[in-house]
Scaffold this active site. Structure first.
Site, PDB file in Angstrom:
ATOM      1  N   HIS A 168       0.819  -1.216   0.000  1.00 17.76           N
ATOM      2  CA  HIS A 168       0.000   0.000   0.000  1.00 17.76           C
ATOM      3  C   HIS A 168       0.853   1.266   0.000  1.00 17.76           C
ATOM      4  CE1 HIS A 168      -3.648  -2.445   1.712  1.00 17.76           C
ATOM      5  NE2 HIS A 168      -3.435  -2.655   0.423  1.00 17.76           N
ATOM      6  N   THR A 204      -3.556  -8.302  10.985  1.00 15.89           N
ATOM      7  CA  THR A 204      -4.415  -7.741   9.926  1.00 15.89           C
ATOM      8  C   THR A 204      -5.820  -8.317  10.060  1.00 15.89           C
ATOM      9  OG1 THR A 204      -4.810  -7.544   7.545  1.00 15.89           O
ATOM     10  CG2 THR A 204      -3.531  -9.459   8.238  1.00 15.89           C
TER      11      THR A 204
END
Ligand code: OAD
Length: 252
Positions: free
Chosen positions: A121, A190
């Site tokens: 990201h 996550t």
């Protein structure tokens, strides 16, 4: 003293493994003081992603988006990698290939000493020009209400992936390849809900990896995991690393 009960199976698999992948999310940085995204105190409980983390938002109000990234960059600049990041960095030389694939943009894996890191990201410390696409190293953060500009006149943006954007191709290809080769694949900190990144653990498992999840809370991935180690990564990873080093008896 270790408080986590690691299975003999996990230890054996790690001792035999050539290739290990650690797929990480915001939870690995939580103990450094970087807020996560989801959950009661998460970033997305206070801000709307579409108002801050999308191209539409940037086109509408680039100064506001820059102000938000400057604020987050200041938070990240003030924190240090935690024991979880450091344990992952210590594990890297124990295997032929150990890859960190991270959704985090905070650069804390590299700051902890991990060398093989794929950032899916982007990275909040980098920026680039939207016109000539050149990186803007050492960019001074803009004053509140202003927008940084490139020498070519183009607008500079943070080098992070916004909603609706593609992941950086090279990083994604390399991460998919590592997932496909991994003997052991860890999914750490996550919520495993943001795709395409969240498809990596499933791809790894399909290719034969032993899938291990580390998280204080179960996620949609938990039922698919071969092992679920419930707890904070800042405690579990150092314990696992220590066990691994002592079981190897100094080998490699
Ligand atoms: P989330 O905020 O969705 O999830 C964080 C996870 O960390 C949760 O499952 C928590 O239970 C877990 N957690 C909290 N404290 C922990 C600790 N001490 N140790 C281990 N785990 C802990 O964050 P991500 O899954 O990283 O994308 O979010 C994925 C993506 O969504 C982000 O990269 C970002 C966001 O929108 C973009 O900005 C493109």
């Amino acid at each position: 003293m270790s408080t986590t009960a690691f299975s003999r199976n996990l230890l054996d698999r790690l001792l035999k493994a050539d290739e290990v992948v650690a797929f990480t999310g915001a939870g690995v940085s939580a103990e450094s003081g970087v807020p996560t995204f989801r959950g009661t105190d998460g970033i997305w409980s206070k801000f709307k992603p579409e108002e801050l983390a999308s191209m539409e938002a940037f086109m509408r109000n680039p100064a506001l988006v820059w102000e938000w990234y400057a604020h987050r960059r200041a938070i990240i600049g003030d924190v240090r990698p935690n024991a979880g990041h450091e344990a992952l960095a210590r594990m890297e030389p124990l295997f032929s290939r150990f890859t960190v694939v991270t959704q985090n943009i905070d650069n804390l894996h590299r700051r902890a000493g991990s060398r093989r890191v794929h950032e899916l990201h982007g990275n909040i410390e980098r920026s680039y020009c939207m016109t000539c696409l050149k990186q803007a190293p050492g960019l001074d953060l803009p004053e509140r209400g202003s927008i940084p500009r490139c020498a070519c006149g183009g607008v500079i943006r943070p080098d992070v992936v916004w909603f609706g954007e593609m992941l950086p191709e090279e990083e994604w290809e390399a991460s998919m390849a590592a997932a496909g080769r991994a003997d052991v694949f860890f999914s750490i900190g996550t919520s495993a809900v943001v795709y395409p990144a969240a498809s990596l653990p499933y791809a790894a498992k399909r290719s034969g990896a032993y899938l291990v999840e580390i998280n204080p809370e179960p996620t949609p991935l938990t039922p698919t995991s071969d092992e679920y180690l419930q707890g904070p990564s800042g405690s579990i990873l150092p314990e696992l690393c220590e066990l691994l080093v002592s079981s190897r008896g100094g080998k490699r």
